[in-house]
Write a protein that holds these residues in place. Structure first.
Motif, PDB file in Angstrom:
ATOM      1  N   ASP A 173       0.742  -1.130   0.038  1.00 45.20           N
ATOM      2  CA  ASP A 173       0.003  -0.131   0.027  1.00 45.20           C
ATOM      3  C   ASP A 173       0.928   1.345  -0.028  1.00 45.20           C
ATOM      4  O   ASP A 173       0.273   2.278   0.100  1.00 45.20           O
ATOM      5  N   PRO A 177      -2.444   5.646  -5.030  1.00 48.71           N
ATOM      6  CA  PRO A 177      -3.488   4.912  -5.859  1.00 48.71           C
ATOM      7  C   PRO A 177      -2.977   5.017  -7.432  1.00 48.71           C
ATOM      8  O   PRO A 177      -2.251   5.740  -7.966  1.00 48.71           O
ATOM      9  N   THR A 191      -8.829   3.519   1.133  1.00 48.43           N
ATOM     10  CA  THR A 191      -8.857   2.095   1.060  1.00 48.43           C
ATOM     11  C   THR A 191      -9.950   1.886   1.972  1.00 48.43           C
ATOM     12  O   THR A 191      -9.913   2.160   3.346  1.00 48.43           O
ATOM     13  N   GLU A 193     -10.803  -1.634   2.112  1.00 44.87           N
ATOM     14  CA  GLU A 193     -10.636  -2.959   2.509  1.00 44.87           C
ATOM     15  C   GLU A 193      -9.133  -3.446   1.846  1.00 44.87           C
ATOM     16  O   GLU A 193      -9.019  -3.055   0.583  1.00 44.87           O
ATOM     17  N   LEU A 194      -8.286  -3.909   2.514  1.00 48.54           N
ATOM     18  CA  LEU A 194      -7.132  -4.495   1.981  1.00 48.54           C
ATOM     19  C   LEU A 194      -7.010  -5.906   2.156  1.00 48.54           C
ATOM     20  O   LEU A 194      -6.881  -6.296   3.421  1.00 48.54           O
ATOM     21  N   THR A 217      -4.731  -0.361 -11.543  1.00 55.55           N
ATOM     22  CA  THR A 217      -6.306  -0.595 -11.573  1.00 55.55           C
ATOM     23  C   THR A 217      -6.868  -1.045 -12.924  1.00 55.55           C
ATOM     24  O   THR A 217      -6.444  -0.373 -13.797  1.00 55.55           O
ATOM     25  N   ASP A 227      -7.547  -1.927  -6.841  1.00 54.77           N
ATOM     26  CA  ASP A 227      -6.377  -1.847  -6.990  1.00 54.77           C
ATOM     27  C   ASP A 227      -5.635  -3.117  -6.708  1.00 54.77           C
ATOM     28  O   ASP A 227      -5.997  -3.684  -5.799  1.00 54.77           O
ATOM     29  N   GLN A 244      -7.222  -4.134  -3.074  1.00 53.94           N
ATOM     30  CA  GLN A 244      -7.877  -3.239  -2.117  1.00 53.94           C
ATOM     31  C   GLN A 244      -9.115  -2.695  -3.114  1.00 53.94           C
ATOM     32  O   GLN A 244      -8.877  -2.366  -4.097  1.00 53.94           O
ATOM     33  N   ARG A 246     -11.208   0.557  -3.092  1.00 52.33           N
ATOM     34  CA  ARG A 246     -10.914   2.142  -2.778  1.00 52.33           C
ATOM     35  C   ARG A 246     -12.414   2.670  -3.117  1.00 52.33           C
ATOM     36  O   ARG A 246     -13.030   2.698  -4.148  1.00 52.33           O
ATOM     37  N   THR A 269      -5.840   5.005   4.198  1.00 47.69           N
ATOM     38  CA  THR A 269      -7.258   4.637   4.541  1.00 47.69           C
ATOM     39  C   THR A 269      -8.198   5.791   5.108  1.00 47.69           C
ATOM     40  O   THR A 269      -7.638   6.489   5.816  1.00 47.69           O
TER      41      THR A 269
END
Length: 272
Positions: A173, A177, A191, A193-194, A217, A227, A244, A246, A269
């Motif tokens: 991360d 992005p 973010t 969720e990762l 992406t 991503d 993740q 986004r 995040t």
């Protein structure tokens, strides 16, 4: 039984308005592994859902203890800050096993780090960038208006830490992005969720030095983007892959860093 663990939030890993998301996920992994599994099982995957910004106070983790005698275990955990849940997630641990190998994601054929120029991210916006040395391995740059949503760079920690699972989670991360490669104007892309999947290259001693990191992406729409990232060691072994979800927000005025705010950086995040 519900074990508990606590970890401080390192101010060196501050982002626009909160702690860097990849660092937070890596810190969660370390706390969960040490408190819930005894620290001796290799991690296979880590999923983190970010519920709220992570500020400067300590993170307190609670979670499920694995059943005794099982070689493969999943730990569910919640991270609290100031009494409120900030993140929830799961980590899968399992021993090395015999079986066939396959490498379907080889490292890109790019120049080594010594042949790549440095990239300086704006530390007034992302203070954590001081902790990293970043050298783009292609012509793609953040906010350059390029043709594709992809960034590829050599990255290493300035403190010389090894590339263990927590560090690799941070690196997954660490780049802006991927949509930043197409844009010319920054906007928050937090973010939600990762998920990081780790390879057997991390089962033994952690690699050191440079890592080659790619983020891209393949689709964005409806205010969301997905991503995909990959992290390779200096000798081109795949260490981990990440994905993740986004939130793509409208541009807005940025708050100066230095304390917890209402959200977190485009490379970190926020709650959506």
């Amino acid at each position: 039984m519900t074990p508990h663990a606590e970890t401080p939030v390192d101010p060196l890993w501050w982002s626009w308005e909160g702690a860097h998301g990849g660092w937070v996920a890596g810190a969660a992994l370390t706390a969960v592994r040490d408190a819930f599994t005894g620290g001796h099982r290799p991690v296979r995957s880590l999923t983190t859902h970010f519920l709220a910004p992570v500020g400067t106070g300590p993170l307190r983790f609670s979670g499920t203890a694995p059943a005794a005698g099982r070689s493969t275990v999943t730990c569910l955990f919640t991270g609290h800050q100031d009494g409120e849940p900030a993140l929830v997630g799961s980590a899968l641990f399992g021993p090395r096993r015999t079986g066939p190998g396959y490498d379907g994601l080889p490292a890109p054929d790019v120049p080594g780090p010594d042949d790549c120029p440095p990239l300086h991210l704006p530390v007034e916006q992302v203070p954590f960038a001081r902790q990293l040395e970043i050298r783009p391995a292609t012509a793609d740059r953040p906010l350059a208006g390029g043709p594709r949503a992809e960034l590829l760079a050599w990255i290493r920690f300035r403190d010389g830490r090894g590339l263990g699972a927590a560090a690799v989670t941070t690196l997954a991360d660490a780049l802006p992005p991927a949509l930043y490669a197409r844009w010319r104007t920054p906007r928050p892309v937090p973010t939600a969720e990762l998920t990081v999947h780790f390879t057997d290259a991390l089962d033994d001693e952690a690699p050191e030095g440079w890592a080659l990191v790619r983020i891209r992406t393949d689709h964005a729409g409806g205010g969301w983007a997905v991503d995909d990232s990959a992290v390779w060691s200096a000798d081109r072994r795949l260490l981990a892959t990440g994905r993740q979800a986004r939130v793509v927000r409208e541009p807005r005025d940025r708050r100066p860093p230095g304390g917890p705010g209402a959200g977190q950086t485009a490379a970190g995040t926020v709650n959506s």
